[in-house]
Design an enzyme around this catalytic site. Structure first.
Site, PDB file in Angstrom:
ATOM      1  N   TYR A  76       0.830  -1.217   0.000  1.00 43.68           N
ATOM      2  CA  TYR A  76       0.000   0.000   0.000  1.00 43.68           C
ATOM      3  C   TYR A  76       0.858   1.259   0.000  1.00 43.68           C
ATOM      4  CZ  TYR A  76      -3.675   3.309   0.812  1.00 43.68           C
ATOM      5  OH  TYR A  76      -4.536   4.355   0.647  1.00 43.68           O
ATOM      6  N   PHE A 128      -5.633  20.812 -24.735  1.00 47.08           N
ATOM      7  CA  PHE A 128      -6.313  19.565 -25.092  1.00 47.08           C
ATOM      8  C   PHE A 128      -7.724  19.610 -24.494  1.00 47.08           C
ATOM      9  CE2 PHE A 128      -7.131  15.023 -24.009  1.00 47.08           C
ATOM     10  CZ  PHE A 128      -7.189  14.537 -25.297  1.00 47.08           C
ATOM     11  N   ASP A 129      -8.670  18.798 -25.005  1.00 46.37           N
ATOM     12  CA  ASP A 129     -10.065  18.999 -24.556  1.00 46.37           C
ATOM     13  C   ASP A 129     -10.279  18.751 -23.058  1.00 46.37           C
ATOM     14  OD1 ASP A 129      -9.997  16.235 -24.880  1.00 46.37           O
ATOM     15  OD2 ASP A 129     -11.468  16.182 -26.504  1.00 46.37           O
ATOM     16  N   ASP A 219       2.367  20.449 -20.711  1.00 49.80           N
ATOM     17  CA  ASP A 219       1.470  19.296 -20.863  1.00 49.80           C
ATOM     18  C   ASP A 219       2.213  18.380 -21.833  1.00 49.80           C
ATOM     19  OD1 ASP A 219      -0.427  17.431 -21.436  1.00 49.80           O
ATOM     20  OD2 ASP A 219      -1.985  18.847 -22.048  1.00 49.80           O
ATOM     21  N   ALA A 221       2.405  15.048 -22.805  1.00 46.78           N
ATOM     22  CA  ALA A 221       1.981  13.677 -23.137  1.00 46.78           C
ATOM     23  C   ALA A 221       2.891  13.052 -24.199  1.00 46.78           C
ATOM     24  CB  ALA A 221       0.529  13.680 -23.624  1.00 46.78           C
ATOM     25  N   LYS A 262       0.341   7.845 -23.381  1.00 46.06           N
ATOM     26  CA  LYS A 262       0.930   8.093 -24.697  1.00 46.06           C
ATOM     27  C   LYS A 262       2.407   7.669 -24.636  1.00 46.06           C
ATOM     28  CE  LYS A 262      -2.959  10.620 -24.829  1.00 46.06           C
ATOM     29  NZ  LYS A 262      -3.396  11.662 -23.914  1.00 46.06           N
ATOM     30  N   HIS A 454     -19.660  14.472 -29.170  1.00 44.78           N
ATOM     31  CA  HIS A 454     -19.153  13.468 -30.107  1.00 44.78           C
ATOM     32  C   HIS A 454     -19.210  12.046 -29.542  1.00 44.78           C
ATOM     33  CE1 HIS A 454     -15.861  14.991 -27.678  1.00 44.78           C
ATOM     34  NE2 HIS A 454     -15.127  13.924 -27.958  1.00 44.78           N
TER      35      HIS A 454
HETATM   36  C1  LIG Z   1      -4.402  12.475 -23.635  1.00 45.30           C
HETATM   37  C2  LIG Z   1      -4.034  13.848 -23.286  1.00 45.30           C
HETATM   38  C3  LIG Z   1      -4.428  14.414 -22.075  1.00 45.30           C
HETATM   39  C4  LIG Z   1      -5.340  13.709 -21.083  1.00 45.30           C
HETATM   40  O1  LIG Z   1      -4.778  12.548 -20.641  1.00 45.30           O
HETATM   41  P1  LIG Z   1      -5.625  11.256 -20.240  1.00 45.30           P
HETATM   42  O2  LIG Z   1      -4.571  10.295 -19.827  1.00 45.30           O
HETATM   43  O3  LIG Z   1      -6.394  10.841 -21.445  1.00 45.30           O
HETATM   44  O4  LIG Z   1      -6.520  11.646 -19.109  1.00 45.30           O
HETATM   45  C5  LIG Z   1      -4.004  15.713 -21.802  1.00 45.30           C
HETATM   46  N1  LIG Z   1      -3.254  16.403 -22.672  1.00 45.30           N
HETATM   47  C6  LIG Z   1      -2.870  15.878 -23.850  1.00 45.30           C
HETATM   48  C7  LIG Z   1      -2.036  16.691 -24.770  1.00 45.30           C
HETATM   49  C8  LIG Z   1      -3.244  14.590 -24.202  1.00 45.30           C
HETATM   50  O5  LIG Z   1      -2.887  14.101 -25.389  1.00 45.30           O
END
Ligand SMILES: *Cc1c(COP(=O)(O)O)cnc(C)c1O
Length: 462
Positions: A76, A128-129, A219, A221, A262, A454
Site C-alpha cells: 500500500y 487539449f479537450d 502538458d 503527453a 501516450k 461526439h
Molecule cells: C491524452 C491527453 C491528455 C489527457 O490525458 P488522459 O490520460 O487521457 O486523461 C491531456 N493532454 C494531452 C495533450 C493529451 O494528449
C-alpha cells in the site's frame, strides 16, 4: 519505396505475442454501424479491423516491461515499484517532486486546483479537450494562442505547434495580464494537427513567464515525439539525443503534467512533476484524498513498473526514428493517392483533410464524419472526426449553425501495434475512396447530448 526508406521505417523489435483482429463482411459492417447510430464511439472493438481512434493507452508493451510488471510490488505504501517509477521520472524531468496519477486528466484536475483561482486565465498553444475542461472546472478561463502557421493546413513550417509569442506578450502586458495564472505548453500540440513545439519557442515562453512572474508548465503527453521532431527540424539540437532534448524542455518549465498513456508506452498512468515544495504539498493532499496514497496515486505496482520502463524505451532513437518514418510514409502513400493530410506529418497521428476530399458535402452534412464512416464501411477502420460534428455549433433542433474551421479526420497511430502492412491497407482503402468520392454520402444528427457531443451523438445517412 527506396531501400534506404525501408531501413528507416524498420521497427527495432520483433513481434512475440499477437492478438487476432476481426474481419467482418461489408454487410456485417453496415449493420454494425447502423446499430451504433452511425457513431464509431458506439462500435464494439471486436467489430473493428484497424483501430485508429486513439493513440492513448493503445500501445504494445515490451518484454522488459512485462518482466518488470511481474516484479510489481503492490504494497500500500512505499512500494519498491514506486521508488523505481519516481527515480525514472526524476531522472527524465529533473523535477524533485513526483506525484503519480491514474491518467493525465487526474493530474490536470489536481494541478489546476492549486495553480488556478476562479477568474484566472490559463494560456496555451492549444489546450487539449480535457485540459480545457479542467481549467473551466477550476473556475478559470482557457485561452489558446496558436501561431499563425498552425491554421494553414498546407503550410510545411516545421514547428506549427508553437505559441504566438507576440499575442502572448500582448496578453501579459494587457488589461488581463494580472489574471494569467499559468502558461501551459502542450508538446506536441495534439489539439492542432500533432505539430511539434520548437525549443526556441519554449525558451521564449520561459523568458516571458519569468519577466511577468507567471508559472510555466508543460502538458508533455508526447515529450519523446516532440524531442524527436526537434532533433530532426531544429538546427541547434541536431546533435542532441531525444533524451537530452526532452530534459532540456523540462528544464525550462516549473513543472509538468503528463498523460503516460501516450509516451509512457502503457495502458494507464500519468504523473505531475513539480519544483515548488509548497505546491507539491498542496497537490499531494488532494492526490491522497482523490486518487490514492502518494506512492501509488491510483496505479497498481505493476503499472508503475511498466511505466518506469516505458518512459525509458520511448526515448530510444531507433524506436522514434522508425515510428516517425512510418507515419511519414503513410502520409506519402496518401498524398500519392490524392488524399491531403495536414502538413507536415507529425508522429502520433495524421489528419485527413475531408473537406477537400469530399467537396460535394457541405459542412452540415459532416464530411469528416462521412469519411470516417466510409473508412469503417469499406475497410473496418475506425478513426475520429475533428470537424463540424465535434467542434461546430448546433441549434436546438441539432442543425449546424456555425461550422468548424476545417473538416478533419484523425488517424491516430497506436505505438508498436500496426506494421507498415496494416498502414498500407489503410492507404489502399482511402485510395479507393479518393477514386470515387461522390459515392460518399452525408449524415444528419438524430439526437445529441448537450455536453461532450461526439461521444454519444446518434446520426443517420442524410
Ligand atoms: C491524452 C491527453 C491528455 C489527457 O490525458 P488522459 O490520460 O487521457 O486523461 C491531456 N493532454 C494531452 C495533450 C493529451 O494528449
Amino acid at each position: 519505396m527506396q531501400p534506404a526508406d525501408r531501413r528507416t521505417t524498420l521497427p527495432p523489435y520483433r513481434i512475440k505475442v499477437v492478438e487476432p483482429i476481426p474481419f467482418l463482411t461489408a454487410d456485417e459492417r453496415r449493420a454494425a454501424l447502423a446499430d451504433a447510430g452511425y457513431n464509431p464511439f458506439n462500435l464494439r472493438a471486436d467489430q473493428i479491423t484497424i483501430d485508429l481512434l486513439s493513440d492513448s493507452g493503445t500501445g504494445a508493451t515490451s518484454t522488459l516491461q512485462e518482466a518488470a510488471a511481474a516484479l510489481g510490488d503492490e504494497s500500500y505504501a512505499g512500494a519498491r515499484s514506486w521508488f523505481r517509477f519516481r527515480d525514472e521520472i526524476r531522472d527524465l524531468t529533473g523535477y524533485p517532486h513526483v506525484l503519480p496519477v491514474h491518467q493525465g486528466r487526474a493530474g490536470e484536475r489536481i494541478l489546476f486546483g492549486d495553480l488556478l483561482k476562479p477568474g484566472q486565465i490559463s494560456i496555451s498553444n492549444t489546450h487539449f479537450d480535457t485540459t480545457h475542461a479542467n481549467v473551466v472546472l477550476a473556475g478559470a478561463q482557457a485561452v489558446n494562442l496558436p501561431c499563425a502557421a498552425a491554421t494553414d493546413l498546407d503550410d510545411d513550417a516545421p514547428f506549427k505547434g508553437d505559441i504566438d509569442l507576440d499575442a502572448l506578450e500582448r496578453t501579459l502586458t494587457g488589461p488581463d495580464g494580472h489574471r494569467v495564472g499559468v502558461v501551459l505548453m502542450t508538446i506536441t500540440n495534439n489539439g492542432l494537427g500533432a505539430q511539434p513545439v520548437s525549443m526556441a519557442n519554449l525558451t521564449a515562453v520561459r523568458d516571458l513567464c519569468r519577466r511577468f512572474d507567471v508559472p510555466f508548465f508543460l502538458d508533455a503527453a508526447r515529450f519523446a515525439e516532440n524531442a524527436w521532431l526537434v532533433s530532426q527540424r531544429e538546427e541547434a539540437y541536431r546533435d542532441k539525443t531525444p533524451r537530452e532534448i526532452a530534459r532540456a524542455a523540462f528544464d525550462l518549465a516549473d513543472g509538468c503534467v503528463i498523460s503516460l498513456k501516450k509516451d509512457g508506452l502503457s495502458a494507464i498512468g500519468g504523473v505531475i512533476g513539480l519544483r515548488d515544495e509548497a505546491r507539491y504539498a498542496a497537490c499531494e493532499a488532494n492526490l491522497i484524498a482523490t486518487e490514492g496514497f502518494s506512492t501509488y496515486g491510483g496505479l497498481a505496482g505493476h503499472d508503475l513498473e511498466r511505466l518506469a520502463q516505458g518512459v525509458r524505451e520511448v526515448l530510444e532513437p531507433a524506436y522514434l526514428r522508425s515510428r516517425a518514418a512510418s507515419t511519414a510514409r503513410l502520409a506519402r502513400l496518401l498524398a500519392d493517392a490524392g488524399v491531403a493530410t495536414v502538413a507536415p506529418a507529425g508522429i502520433h497521428a495524421l489528419y485527413l483533410n475531408a473537406g477537400r476530399l469530399l467537396p460535394h458535402l457541405a459542412p452540415h452534412q459532416f464530411p469528416g464524419h462521412a469519411l470516417g464512416c466510409q473508412l469503417f464501411l469499406d475497410g473496418g477502420i475506425r478513426c475520429a472526426e475533428l470537424g463540424s460534428l465535434y467542434l461546430g455549433g448546433l441549434d436546438d433542433a441539432h442543425q449546424l449553425v456555425t461550422p468548424a474551421p476545417f473538416e478533419l479526420v484523425r488517424l491516430a497511430i497506436p505505438r508498436r501495434v500496426y506494421t507498415d502492412a496494416h498502414l498500407e491497407y489503410v492507404a489502399e482503402v482511402l485510395a479507393d475512396i479518393a477514386k470515387d468520392p461522390q459515392r460518399v454520402g452525408g449524415y444528419r444528427i438524430v439526437s445529441a447530448p448537450p455536453l461532450l457531443r461526439h461521444f454519444k451523438v446518434r446520426l443517420a445517412p442524410a
